[in-house]
Design a protein around this motif. Structure first.
Motif, PDB file in Angstrom:
ATOM      1  N   ALA A  71      42.181  51.342  20.325  1.00  0.00           N
ATOM      2  CA  ALA A  71      42.339  50.007  19.748  1.00  0.00           C
ATOM      3  C   ALA A  71      42.062  50.029  18.251  1.00  0.00           C
ATOM      4  O   ALA A  71      41.100  50.647  17.808  1.00  0.00           O
ATOM      5  CB  ALA A  71      41.366  49.040  20.430  1.00  0.00           C
ATOM      6  N   ARG A  75      43.233  44.481  14.440  1.00  0.00           N
ATOM      7  CA  ARG A  75      44.345  43.742  15.031  1.00  0.00           C
ATOM      8  C   ARG A  75      43.831  42.852  16.159  1.00  0.00           C
ATOM      9  O   ARG A  75      43.180  43.326  17.095  1.00  0.00           O
ATOM     10  CB  ARG A  75      45.391  44.707  15.589  1.00  0.00           C
ATOM     11  CG  ARG A  75      46.120  45.514  14.504  1.00  0.00           C
ATOM     12  CD  ARG A  75      46.759  46.754  15.101  1.00  0.00           C
ATOM     13  NE  ARG A  75      47.561  46.426  16.267  1.00  0.00           N
ATOM     14  CZ  ARG A  75      48.877  46.191  16.238  1.00  0.00           C
ATOM     15  NH1 ARG A  75      49.524  46.280  15.104  1.00  0.00           N
ATOM     16  NH2 ARG A  75      49.527  45.891  17.327  1.00  0.00           N
ATOM     17  N   LYS A  76      44.171  41.580  16.055  1.00  0.00           N
ATOM     18  CA  LYS A  76      43.734  40.577  17.029  1.00  0.00           C
ATOM     19  C   LYS A  76      44.058  40.988  18.472  1.00  0.00           C
ATOM     20  O   LYS A  76      43.210  40.895  19.369  1.00  0.00           O
ATOM     21  CB  LYS A  76      44.455  39.277  16.659  1.00  0.00           C
ATOM     22  CG  LYS A  76      44.164  38.101  17.515  1.00  0.00           C
ATOM     23  CD  LYS A  76      44.979  36.924  17.032  1.00  0.00           C
ATOM     24  CE  LYS A  76      44.889  35.859  18.120  1.00  0.00           C
ATOM     25  NZ  LYS A  76      45.402  34.598  17.801  1.00  0.00           N
ATOM     26  N   GLU A  77      45.308  41.468  18.681  1.00  0.00           N
ATOM     27  CA  GLU A  77      45.718  41.794  20.048  1.00  0.00           C
ATOM     28  C   GLU A  77      44.922  42.976  20.606  1.00  0.00           C
ATOM     29  O   GLU A  77      44.681  43.060  21.807  1.00  0.00           O
ATOM     30  CB  GLU A  77      47.235  42.027  20.151  1.00  0.00           C
ATOM     31  CG  GLU A  77      47.836  43.004  19.171  1.00  0.00           C
ATOM     32  CD  GLU A  77      48.169  42.403  17.790  1.00  0.00           C
ATOM     33  OE1 GLU A  77      47.513  41.429  17.361  1.00  0.00           O
ATOM     34  OE2 GLU A  77      49.074  42.945  17.143  1.00  0.00           O
ATOM     35  N   ASP A  78      44.477  43.880  19.727  1.00  0.00           N
ATOM     36  CA  ASP A  78      43.683  45.020  20.198  1.00  0.00           C
ATOM     37  C   ASP A  78      42.259  44.585  20.547  1.00  0.00           C
ATOM     38  O   ASP A  78      41.666  45.080  21.504  1.00  0.00           O
ATOM     39  CB  ASP A  78      43.665  46.136  19.137  1.00  0.00           C
ATOM     40  CG  ASP A  78      44.993  46.900  19.090  1.00  0.00           C
ATOM     41  OD1 ASP A  78      46.002  46.367  19.587  1.00  0.00           O
ATOM     42  OD2 ASP A  78      45.015  48.024  18.563  1.00  0.00           O
ATOM     43  N   GLU A  80      41.549  41.699  21.700  1.00  0.00           N
ATOM     44  CA  GLU A  80      41.720  41.005  22.993  1.00  0.00           C
ATOM     45  C   GLU A  80      41.906  42.003  24.133  1.00  0.00           C
ATOM     46  O   GLU A  80      41.432  41.779  25.244  1.00  0.00           O
ATOM     47  CB  GLU A  80      42.903  40.024  22.913  1.00  0.00           C
ATOM     48  CG  GLU A  80      42.504  38.794  22.100  1.00  0.00           C
ATOM     49  CD  GLU A  80      43.673  37.920  21.666  1.00  0.00           C
ATOM     50  OE1 GLU A  80      44.830  38.268  21.961  1.00  0.00           O
ATOM     51  OE2 GLU A  80      43.417  36.890  21.018  1.00  0.00           O
ATOM     52  N   ARG A  81      42.553  43.122  23.844  1.00  0.00           N
ATOM     53  CA  ARG A  81      42.771  44.136  24.884  1.00  0.00           C
ATOM     54  C   ARG A  81      41.434  44.750  25.313  1.00  0.00           C
ATOM     55  O   ARG A  81      41.201  44.998  26.484  1.00  0.00           O
ATOM     56  CB  ARG A  81      43.740  45.212  24.384  1.00  0.00           C
ATOM     57  CG  ARG A  81      44.418  45.991  25.492  1.00  0.00           C
ATOM     58  CD  ARG A  81      45.770  46.519  25.074  1.00  0.00           C
ATOM     59  NE  ARG A  81      45.764  47.032  23.715  1.00  0.00           N
ATOM     60  CZ  ARG A  81      45.246  48.210  23.379  1.00  0.00           C
ATOM     61  NH1 ARG A  81      44.701  48.974  24.290  1.00  0.00           N
ATOM     62  NH2 ARG A  81      45.281  48.612  22.123  1.00  0.00           N
ATOM     63  N   THR A  84      39.840  42.335  27.567  1.00  0.00           N
ATOM     64  CA  THR A  84      40.496  42.338  28.883  1.00  0.00           C
ATOM     65  C   THR A  84      39.986  43.499  29.726  1.00  0.00           C
ATOM     66  O   THR A  84      39.691  43.325  30.920  1.00  0.00           O
ATOM     67  CB  THR A  84      42.035  42.432  28.714  1.00  0.00           C
ATOM     68  OG1 THR A  84      42.443  41.328  27.923  1.00  0.00           O
ATOM     69  CG2 THR A  84      42.748  42.408  30.046  1.00  0.00           C
ATOM     70  N   SER A 132      36.363  40.478  13.548  1.00  0.00           N
ATOM     71  CA  SER A 132      36.613  41.129  14.841  1.00  0.00           C
ATOM     72  C   SER A 132      35.307  41.388  15.575  1.00  0.00           C
ATOM     73  O   SER A 132      35.252  41.323  16.801  1.00  0.00           O
ATOM     74  CB  SER A 132      37.438  42.405  14.676  1.00  0.00           C
ATOM     75  OG  SER A 132      36.628  43.518  14.400  1.00  0.00           O
ATOM     76  N   CYS A 135      34.382  38.055  17.243  1.00  0.00           N
ATOM     77  CA  CYS A 135      35.246  37.683  18.376  1.00  0.00           C
ATOM     78  C   CYS A 135      35.117  38.654  19.543  1.00  0.00           C
ATOM     79  O   CYS A 135      35.186  38.244  20.703  1.00  0.00           O
ATOM     80  CB  CYS A 135      36.691  37.540  17.903  1.00  0.00           C
ATOM     81  SG  CYS A 135      36.826  36.186  16.718  1.00  0.00           S
TER      82      CYS A 135
END
Ligand SMILES: NC(=O)c1ccc[n+]([C@@H]2O[C@H](COP(=O)([O-])OP(=O)(O)OC[C@H]3O[C@@H](n4cnc5c(N)ncnc54)[C@H](OP(=O)(O)O)[C@@H]3O)[C@@H](O)[C@H]2O)c1
Length: 262
Positions: A71, A75-78, A80-81, A84, A132, A135
């Motif tokens: 990750a 990056r926001k999506e990373d 979030e991954r 998850t 990051s 979050c």
């Protein structure tokens, strides 16, 4: 049964685990949890280095579940991954949740404050090094809510730079100061958490190499070079060992800043 004191059954998340302090941390933590039932989650960008570390850890603690998450935490999506993966991790009866917010970058130290004119560049630095971390932490806390018998510990790998300015390190000092205040607020708001900002001391890592080769400020550059030349940099293992002792003893005020040299 091992007589090394430990964290029992734990879910441990380490960002920036591919090298340097994070890697040393992973190896030490792996030896301090009950291998059966514990899960170690390693995050960084370098997939190969994470998997090499996973192999190394499982050679020593074969029962331990180790998951690598490749990750880029800028990056926001990373981010979030990673959350998850944690949400999907089975860890219902753990004793400890340990989140080590270790990943960070030094930023461009070849320039002074007066040279930073691009808002996007500054935002990008702070997004990875501050936003990051916040979050990811809140995502982890939601994924692993409080319950009786569970100790949740959030560790911010900090720096002397969080409290002392260093010329030509404006991004790094600003990021570390902001991050530290962020975790102090968290400790204030969530008294059930154990929050610690740990400054690991000057470490013999890639980050130090960048500091002594690229710092624009001559005094800062020669101070870093001097530490290296005189063999005064700490090994990651020595600093990790101090952090482990502090965490296991638990005698710190939540939200506190603790330095290796304290
Ligand atoms: N070195 C020192 O003297 C010193 C002193 C005080 C505090 N610290 C703090 O100690 C911590 C560890 O430092 P270090 O010296 O071990 O640093 P390092 O050698 O530069 O390692 C940094 C780690 O962060 C990861 N990382 C960097 N950018 C990332 C990104 N965008 N997304 C995800 N992971 C990323 C790197 O992995 P990938 O490249 O694989 O992504 C690497 O695992 C940092 O918080 C640092 O500020 C260091």
């Amino acid at each position: 049964m091992s007589d090394v004191p430990g964290f029992g059954k734990a879910l441990v998340i380490i960002t920036g685990a591919s090298r340097g302090f994070g890697r040393a941390l992973a190896l030490e933590v792996a030896a301090r949890v009950d291998a059966t039932g514990s899960v170690l989650i390693l995050a960084a960008r370098s997939d190969d280095k994470l998997h090499e570390l996973q192999t190394h850890v499982t050679r020593v603690a074969s029962e331990l579940t180790v998951r690598c998450v490749t990750a880029d935490l800028s990056r926001k999506e990373d981010v979030e991954r990673v959350i998850t993966v944690i949400r999907e991790t089975q860890c219902a009866d753990i004793d400890h949740l340990l989140l080590f917010n270790n990943a960070a970058s030094l930023g461009d130290v070849s320039r002074y404050c007066r040279d930073f004119t691009d808002v996007d560049e500054v935002d990008s630095y702070l997004s990875f090094n501050v936003s990051s971390a916040l979050c990811l932490t809140t995502g982890v806390l939601r994924a692993v809510p409080r319950r009786v018998g569970l100790t949740r510990v959030i560790i911010n790998i900090s720096s002397l730079c969080a409290i002392k300015p260093f010329a030509s390190w404006v991004l790094y000092c600003t990021g570390k100061a902001a991050r530290e205040m962020m975790f102090r607020v968290l400790a204030e708001e969530e008294p059930d958490l154990r929050v610690l900002s740990y400054a690991p001391g000057p470490l013999d890592t890639d980050m130090q190499l960048q500091a002594r080769s690229s710092s624009a400020d001559g005094c800062v550059r020669s101070a870093c070079s001097g530490l290296h030349a005189q063999g005064q940099l700490l090994t990651c293992e020595a600093s990790v060992s101090k952090l482990m002792k502090v965490l296991l003893e638990g005698n710190f005020t939540s939200g506190a800043h603790l330095d290796f040299y304290d």
